[in-house]
Design a protein around this motif. Structure first.
Motif, PDB file in Angstrom:
ATOM      1  N   GLY A   1       0.788  -1.230   0.000  1.00 50.19           N
ATOM      2  CA  GLY A   1       0.000   0.000   0.000  1.00 50.19           C
ATOM      3  C   GLY A   1       0.813   1.268   0.000  1.00 50.19           C
ATOM      4  N   ILE A   2       2.105   1.185  -0.355  1.00 45.67           N
ATOM      5  CA  ILE A   2       2.955   2.379  -0.392  1.00 45.67           C
ATOM      6  C   ILE A   2       2.872   2.967  -1.805  1.00 45.67           C
ATOM      7  N   LYS A   3       2.110   4.039  -1.946  1.00 47.37           N
ATOM      8  CA  LYS A   3       1.928   4.666  -3.256  1.00 47.37           C
ATOM      9  C   LYS A   3       3.025   5.695  -3.488  1.00 47.37           C
ATOM     10  N   GLU A   4       3.071   6.194  -4.717  1.00 50.00           N
ATOM     11  CA  GLU A   4       4.139   7.118  -5.104  1.00 50.00           C
ATOM     12  C   GLU A   4       4.215   8.313  -4.152  1.00 50.00           C
ATOM     13  N   GLU A   5       3.047   8.876  -3.787  1.00 47.36           N
ATOM     14  CA  GLU A   5       3.034  10.069  -2.929  1.00 47.36           C
ATOM     15  C   GLU A   5       3.460   9.757  -1.491  1.00 47.36           C
ATOM     16  N   ASP A   6       3.404   8.476  -1.086  1.00 47.74           N
ATOM     17  CA  ASP A   6       3.806   8.082   0.271  1.00 47.74           C
ATOM     18  C   ASP A   6       5.274   7.663   0.354  1.00 47.74           C
ATOM     19  N   ALA A   7       5.859   7.401  -0.808  1.00 46.68           N
ATOM     20  CA  ALA A   7       7.180   6.756  -0.832  1.00 46.68           C
ATOM     21  C   ALA A   7       8.253   7.586  -0.137  1.00 46.68           C
ATOM     22  N   LYS A   8       8.237   8.903  -0.382  1.00 42.96           N
ATOM     23  CA  LYS A   8       9.287   9.747   0.199  1.00 42.96           C
ATOM     24  C   LYS A   8       9.251   9.683   1.728  1.00 42.96           C
ATOM     25  N   LYS A   9       8.032   9.809   2.306  1.00 45.45           N
ATOM     26  CA  LYS A   9       7.919   9.773   3.771  1.00 45.45           C
ATOM     27  C   LYS A   9       8.238   8.393   4.318  1.00 45.45           C
ATOM     28  N   PHE A  10       7.922   7.346   3.530  1.00 47.46           N
ATOM     29  CA  PHE A  10       8.200   5.988   3.997  1.00 47.46           C
ATOM     30  C   PHE A  10       9.702   5.724   4.026  1.00 47.46           C
ATOM     31  N   PHE A  11      10.393   6.089   2.950  1.00 45.25           N
ATOM     32  CA  PHE A  11      11.823   5.799   2.868  1.00 45.25           C
ATOM     33  C   PHE A  11      12.685   6.810   3.616  1.00 45.25           C
ATOM     34  N   HIS A  12      12.153   7.990   3.875  1.00 44.55           N
ATOM     35  CA  HIS A  12      12.916   9.024   4.586  1.00 44.55           C
ATOM     36  C   HIS A  12      12.035   9.659   5.666  1.00 44.55           C
ATOM     37  N   PRO A  13      11.748   8.913   6.734  1.00 44.72           N
ATOM     38  CA  PRO A  13      10.884   9.459   7.800  1.00 44.72           C
ATOM     39  C   PRO A  13      11.490  10.731   8.400  1.00 44.72           C
ATOM     40  N   GLN A  14      10.643  11.718   8.636  1.00 47.12           N
ATOM     41  CA  GLN A  14      11.102  13.023   9.117  1.00 47.12           C
ATOM     42  C   GLN A  14      10.618  13.281  10.545  1.00 47.12           C
ATOM     43  N   LEU A  15      11.520  13.786  11.380  1.00 55.41           N
ATOM     44  CA  LEU A  15      11.140  14.131  12.744  1.00 55.41           C
ATOM     45  C   LEU A  15      10.070  15.228  12.773  1.00 55.41           C
ATOM     46  N   ASN A  16      10.029  16.053  11.722  1.00 55.48           N
ATOM     47  CA  ASN A  16       9.002  17.097  11.627  1.00 55.48           C
ATOM     48  C   ASN A  16       7.589  16.507  11.561  1.00 55.48           C
ATOM     49  N   ASP A  17       7.502  15.223  11.175  1.00 52.59           N
ATOM     50  CA  ASP A  17       6.192  14.583  11.050  1.00 52.59           C
ATOM     51  C   ASP A  17       5.738  13.896  12.335  1.00 52.59           C
ATOM     52  N   LEU A  18       6.517  14.038  13.410  1.00 53.77           N
ATOM     53  CA  LEU A  18       6.040  13.528  14.699  1.00 53.77           C
ATOM     54  C   LEU A  18       4.765  14.269  15.095  1.00 53.77           C
ATOM     55  N   ILE A  19       3.874  13.561  15.767  1.00 51.52           N
ATOM     56  CA  ILE A  19       2.572  14.130  16.146  1.00 51.52           C
ATOM     57  C   ILE A  19       2.758  15.125  17.295  1.00 51.52           C
ATOM     58  N   ASP A  20       1.944  16.171  17.291  1.00 52.92           N
ATOM     59  CA  ASP A  20       1.955  17.149  18.379  1.00 52.92           C
ATOM     60  C   ASP A  20       1.656  16.413  19.689  1.00 52.92           C
ATOM     61  N   PRO A  21       2.580  16.438  20.651  1.00 51.97           N
ATOM     62  CA  PRO A  21       2.364  15.659  21.889  1.00 51.97           C
ATOM     63  C   PRO A  21       1.148  16.136  22.679  1.00 51.97           C
ATOM     64  N   PHE A  22       0.752  17.408  22.495  1.00 50.64           N
ATOM     65  CA  PHE A  22      -0.382  17.928  23.255  1.00 50.64           C
ATOM     66  C   PHE A  22      -1.723  17.409  22.751  1.00 50.64           C
TER      67      PHE A  22
END
Length: 574
Positions: free
Chosen positions: A39-60
């Motif tokens: 289920g990894i589509k083209e638009e998801d591939a970048k985030k899947f292969f290069h996870p970013q700390l900026n995408d961590l969920i707001d802890p609050f």
């Protein structure tokens, strides 16, 4: 063990998605097909292969996070003594180390506490609360446990001690009266990711604390290796937020690990290698666990927070000795358990295993339960005696909720906790037989045939010529691996011994293979652990099929090796 191989060919829609990935991302066809099937589509591939700390969920976004941060800030403002309290397993010890090390940079009136497995048992203990009271503690931050400690926290409140609970185990309908309860599995919590480990919940708390106090997020990055160790060892899904934490935690572990972890890496002989989640599961995690299994988990936290490498190395050597002792006891107990199962099998086969022996060591029963689950592919509970009580560990098979099975017997239990695939429990020794009968009846009613089937899920059927350096390089980007993102499993049909395969190992239990197929001249090396029984067939010059993962060959730089999970004769050949 005989495995059933399960392979679903790509659907027409998945084939189309794979073609897009080949055209636009220039990945190899095999990798593109696996991506499409997962289920990894083209638009998801970048985030899947290069996870970013900026995408961590707001802890609050986590329920009670505002209250937790407010109470911690208040304690610091009042100069209250703070205790960081955690479970004695890897998740608990890494969580305590992470929170303690981070807060210690900004606040000095702080200590940590790990309960003694043999003297205090799991979770919040009265002894721990009494110690906190005697040492003037006003706030306890509890990690990887506490969600069911209703009476203990009531007792602590009477002594003027507040709790902030950071847990990830399934809560009951009633929860403790704590100042704040951080647990994404709360029914009233809308936090988008539910599968954090205890250390992960602790990290989110520190992330929120940092945010509320204007502390740069970069100050948390050096502690991410604790998150990676915890995620791997606690076997939580390596998806969503866990994938981001594990990805960057592994990077930290490989580039600049905390001193205590560096000492364990050296003791394990892993220095100079690129460490993976498997190295944590099989090498690093067991050593952190060993002190809590054999003596007291505080020794592991002492190691993890140590600042002097020479001191840390000595502590790591000591913990390694515990691990060697643990291996001997584990081996003996597993052999005893296997004999018992063998006797029971001759009488009646159950859908589950419940074993108890009053002489088994409490700290090792969880490992034995895991081993029996793997061997017999059935939900397993292993219990030992502790005075008038029985204490036990439960482990499950894929797809079966063992927590629900144990909960169905809750009227017999004095305490229990856990999640879908692992749980702990305490009951009266006199009630063990009734628990066994009721637990087995529940499993019998709810388990499905596929739950007890030893299966390998094949991601792709390929030829040996498809295994190129480019494909292997792309494959490595799928990591970190774990539940929810398993290492891709391949199958190749009709392979032959090149003529140089041989049995190896201290007890001649493994096979070192050199293989060819009819599609190319590639000679591919592989290792089949514990499968020497297949050696005679392999040397008979008949073809066979293999299921395997693709690994780095640590003895040959820039080369690959197949880790062969199963060998089966080609259909029609025996």
């Amino acid at each position: 063990m005989h495995f059933k191989w399960k392979y679903d060919p790509p659907t027409p829609e998945q084939k189309k998605d794979a073609e897009k990935l080949i055209d636009n991302l220039k990945v190899s066809p095999v990798i593109a097909t696996i991506m499409a099937k997962r289920g990894i589509k083209e638009e998801d591939a970048k985030k899947f292969f290069h996870p970013q700390l900026n995408d961590l969920i707001d802890p609050f976004l986590m329920k009670d996070m505002d209250a937790a941060v407010e109470r911690l800030n208040e304690a610091m403002g009042r100069k209250e003594r703070i205790m960081v309290y955690g479970d004695y397993d890897v998740d608990g010890c890494t969580a305590v180390a992470l929170v303690y090390k981070f807060l210690q940079q900004y606040y000095s009136n702080i200590d940590y506490y790990i309960p003694d497995r043999y003297d205090e048992g799991y979770g919040v203990s009265r002894k721990g609360i009494d110690f906190a009271h005697e040492t003037g503690v006003g706030l306890i931050i509890i990690l990887d446990c506490g969600i069911k400690a209703i009476k203990e926290i009531e007792y602590a409140k009477e002594l003027g001690i507040d709790f902030i609970i950071c847990d990830h185990h399934v809560p009951d309908e009633e929860m403790p009266q704590a100042a704040a309860i951080l647990n994404p599995k709360r029914e009233d919590d809308t936090y988008p990711f539910k599968h954090l480990c205890g250390c992960g919940v602790g990290f989110k708390f520190m992330q929120a604390f940092a945010k509320s106090n204007g502390i740069s997020f970069s100050r948390l990055i050096p502690l991410l290796d604790f998150c990676a160790v915890s995620i791997a060892a606690d076997i939580v899904p390596v998806t969503g937020e866990n994938r981001i934490l594990a990805y960057h935690g592994l990077k930290q572990l490989n580039q600049n690990p905390n001193i205590g972890l560096k000492a364990i890496i050296d003791i394990c002989g892993l220095n100079g290698r690129t460490l993976s989640m498997s190295d944590i599961v099989f090498k690093i995690g067991p050593r952190i666990n060993a002190s809590g299994r054999m003596e007291n988990g505080r020794e592991s936290v002492n190691l993890l927070v140590e600042k002097d490498f020479a001191v840390a190395f000595d502590k790591a050597k000591h913990i390694n000795e515990y691990n060697e002792q643990r291996k001997d006891i584990d081996k003996q107990m597993t052999e005893e358990a296997n004999l018992i199962v063998g006797r029971l099998e001759s009488q009646q086969k159950h859908s589950s295993i419940v074993l108890y022996d009053e002489n088994w060591k409490k700290g090792v029963i969880g490992i034995v339960a895991s081993r029996l689950t793997e061997i017999y592919v059935r939900p397993t509970v292993v219990l030992t005696r502790d005075g008038e009580l029985a204490t036990g560990s439960a482990r499950s098979v894929a797809g079966f909720d063992i927590y629900a099975a144990i909960k169905s017997c809750r009227d017999l239990l004095l305490n229990f906790g856990g999640h879908t695939y692992a749980a702990g429990l305490t009951l009266r020794w006199d009630d063990v037989k009734e628990f066994r009968d009721r637990f087995q009846a529940y499993v019998e009613e709810h388990i499905l045939p596929e739950h007890t089937e030893a299966a390998l899920n094949i991601d792709a059927v390929i030829d040996l010529k498809d295994i190129t350096k480019k494909m292997h390089s792309e494959l490595k980007k799928f990591g970190p691996f774990g539940p929810g993102n398993t290492k891709p499993m391949f199958a190749t049909m009709n392979v032959y011994d090149f003529g140089t395969s041989k049995v190896v190992g201290r007890e001649q239990e493994h096979i070192k293979l050199e293989l060819v197929d009819s599609k190319s001249n590639n000679v591919m090396s592989g290792i089949a652990f514990g499968q020497s029984a297949a050696a005679r067939y392999i040397k008979s010059k008949r073809s066979f099929n293999i299921a395997y993962t693709i690994e780095d060959n640590i003895f040959k730089h820039n080369d690959v090796q197949l880790q062969i999970e199963d060998i089966q004769p080609t259909e029609g050949q025996t």
